[in-house]
Motif scaffolding. Sequence first.
Motif, PDB file in Angstrom:
ATOM      1  N   ILE A  53      89.753  65.899  48.090  1.00 17.10           N
ATOM      2  CA  ILE A  53      90.199  66.904  47.129  1.00 17.10           C
ATOM      3  C   ILE A  53      91.731  66.919  47.070  1.00 17.10           C
ATOM      4  O   ILE A  53      92.398  66.980  48.105  1.00 17.10           O
ATOM      5  CB  ILE A  53      89.658  68.306  47.502  1.00 17.10           C
ATOM      6  N   TYR A  98      85.661  63.758  44.476  1.00 18.82           N
ATOM      7  CA  TYR A  98      86.124  64.817  43.590  1.00 18.82           C
ATOM      8  C   TYR A  98      86.503  64.235  42.239  1.00 18.82           C
ATOM      9  O   TYR A  98      87.180  63.202  42.167  1.00 18.82           O
ATOM     10  CB  TYR A  98      87.320  65.547  44.221  1.00 18.82           C
ATOM     11  N   ILE A 120      88.330  64.881  38.616  1.00 17.06           N
ATOM     12  CA  ILE A 120      89.324  65.673  37.896  1.00 17.06           C
ATOM     13  C   ILE A 120      89.316  65.230  36.438  1.00 17.06           C
ATOM     14  O   ILE A 120      89.455  64.044  36.147  1.00 17.06           O
ATOM     15  CB  ILE A 120      90.747  65.482  38.462  1.00 17.06           C
ATOM     16  N   SER A 170      88.248  70.608  38.057  1.00 20.44           N
ATOM     17  CA  SER A 170      88.027  69.862  39.283  1.00 20.44           C
ATOM     18  C   SER A 170      86.672  70.254  39.844  1.00 20.44           C
ATOM     19  O   SER A 170      86.333  71.439  39.877  1.00 20.44           O
ATOM     20  CB  SER A 170      89.128  70.177  40.305  1.00 20.44           C
TER      21      SER A 170
END
Length: 839
Positions: free
Chosen positions: A233, A521, A523, A513
């Motif tokens: 992250i 993760y 985005i 996100s």
Amino acid sequence: MRFLLVLFALTIYSFILHADHGVYFKSNEVSKENRTGIDITHKNNISYVNSFTLNFMISLRSTETHYGEILSLKEQNGKNLIQITYNEPDLYVILNKRETKIHCNLDDLDLLRNRWIPLELKIDCENNMIYFSLGGHKFENAIEFPNSSKFSLSLGVVNKYGFYIEEVPSMSIKDLGIHVNGTPKHLWPFRKTNQTEIKDILSSRTAKLYNPRWVIDYHNKWKKVNTFSFDKIPAIAFDKKNEILQFVFTSGEIKSFDLRTNTLSAIKDVKGLPILEKSQQIIYGINSQLTTYSFNENSTTKFSKSSNSWEQDAPRKTDDTPKFWHHNKTIHPISKEITTLFGYGYYSYSNLIQSFDETEKKWKTLQFSGDTIEPRYLSSFGIGKQDSTIGYLFGGLGNPLGKQILGKEFYYDLYKIDFAKKHIKKIWALEQDDQFQYLPVNSLTLTEKDSSFYTLMFPCQKSSTYLKVAKGFLNDPKLYFIGDSIPYEFVDIKSFADLYYWESENKLIALTSKETEGESYEISVYTISYEPGSANEINMYNNTLPLSVKLFYALLASILLFLIFFIRQKIKAKLKKEQIIQEPINSFQEKIPTYELPQINAILLFGGFQVFGQKGKDITYRFSPTLKELFLLILLYSIEDGKGISSRRIQEFLWPDKPEAKAKNNRGVNIKKLRSILEDIDGIEIVFDNNYWKIILQDNVFCDIASIQDELKTTDKNKIQFEKIIHILNRGTLLRDIEPEWLDPFKDKTTGLIVSSLEDWVSKLNLDTNIRFAISNVIFEFDQMNETALRVKCSLLSKQGKHSLAMESYEHYVKMYVKLYNEEYQFSFKEIVSENITA
């Protein structure tokens, strides 16, 4: 239910929202045959006598297309050809294929790209002059033009002049008007249509469209710019200056996404480590230096571009579980310290506002006077553009005591946080329905004049949800949902979304996100043109209909508008009653009869600026900040002594830094605009008398400050007059959201006169009990620490047997007293309620 009714009414009424319209010209991003053009005179030319004027709004985009024809005009008899040509950053007016003196550089004139700029071209045949204006900057050149003739006109790529036009700049155009000899003859707003011809709304003439796109589509639809996948992250920060999104990882790695080039790159060989938890604890600090911060370790780390390193070398000493998930953050406008607001952690909601003291290396809690914001997280926060010491906080999720076990409350309220004065003011609140569970993203964007704001909101009942633009107003408790939506996976602390303003492109950026399978993760970045518009934009193209059908639709529209107006007024009245300004306690059962403020030919200044025309329509929106201030200057000086205000004083207040000639021109232009607006009010006039500007109000025009001044001068008052005074003043103090320095003496004088008069009435006159109670509340509206009002209110409540309410009023006063004066209040509750205050 009340909140949903507001949204329902506003959704129906959304067609009157300001939504950008206009034609978006396709340029060299497409092949030549697909570029945009508009042939205004495709069927027949336009006749003129003596003079004619063309004006429209133009927006030039920042792209690789630096050249092209904006406009081509061919006069029939003298065969004169006028072209307006753009060659970044220069704009030229070409006459018969020769340059004229009319040449302007947009950079030198500080004219921004991606903004609407007014353009005007006037041909004065009698005086043999051509006048040109761009963004208020004026130019002129001699010209020989027949006194009467016809002309053809086109925009962009239209080949009809005997030579080939193939280049058009990256531009958008709207609201093209043509005046002949000073009289408006034609107007094309260029609103979206699926037709190849579009009507002039002032005549039966049509213009021909070639390959158009529509501005409204760019203001209604989010464009997905890119999606990235990361193993860990990232903390995300937006570099406004360089228009770059920075993704920072706990390993120290930094990846940069350049919005202008749509490319992601990594900064190589980064040394050191950032220090932060998982709750997006990153910000651009002093000198636009990328900075991370930690609550757990009482520390910050800055990234140095010169050494390509973070300040921190050692790994974390504590765990990285955040204390404040989904908090808000800013740079304190006075101390320049990293400042955070609210958040959630360890099963508690916070209402702390904290700043990090770099010297002492610790977080300190900031103290504010005024209203208290209940503990919450998932709020939206932004700093004002006009006044950077003011912050605004909207919405959130929490509860009054801050303990998660006590349940969740959805907040739809707006607070003004004054960092200079250390004061918090609750502006408004909307009552939520139990089924309406929407939350905003971390940031909100204030409009340039700070009259409204934008944020993103999402329904949080399900994980797979969506984000939608919400527009709110600083001085009016309402929200609009506009534009289309963005998919969003909301899993509370594992999700994040934010909103940024991309200045050079004049766009909003949305960022989402989410955690995906395999603990990676994702985005995503989206953009939409600013300001976002309504999806229900009206199609301006009108096909011919039978008269009976037109009458039917006209009648239907009239009925619908009446119902909408009626519902909105009712809802607005209820919402105003729900707002708590100072004292929430009103316990007397017998209500004071409602005095209805006039809403026809009315000027209201108490509580906020509002103007109604002769047909009952609220025309406040037509006053720009400058027009509003000019109008108030003339009005208040006229009411004060009947003489008005001189031109010199107006210049000192409104345009102190401009030379006299420029200020005079600004004054003349704005007086003209103001007179145009005031034509909607029957019985008001701006005159220039004996070197003074003044406003004359006829008896049929209601102005609340003039009415109050007249009532205060009257010695013998009946119950109806008191009721009138109470209901006018209950709206709030004079122009409470307008704060130029010249207004302060008017506010102070008016407040002093009102408080002293009300004190005299409430303590000496043998008035009806309910009126005296209401007057005490009005006094608190203007003077929150007024002791006379406290004694009257507490005494009346006690005599009615409502001792707990009397005590609550007293305790509230005592707390405020200690907070403001830093000392204990000298009188006990018993002394206050036993005071002999009756006449």
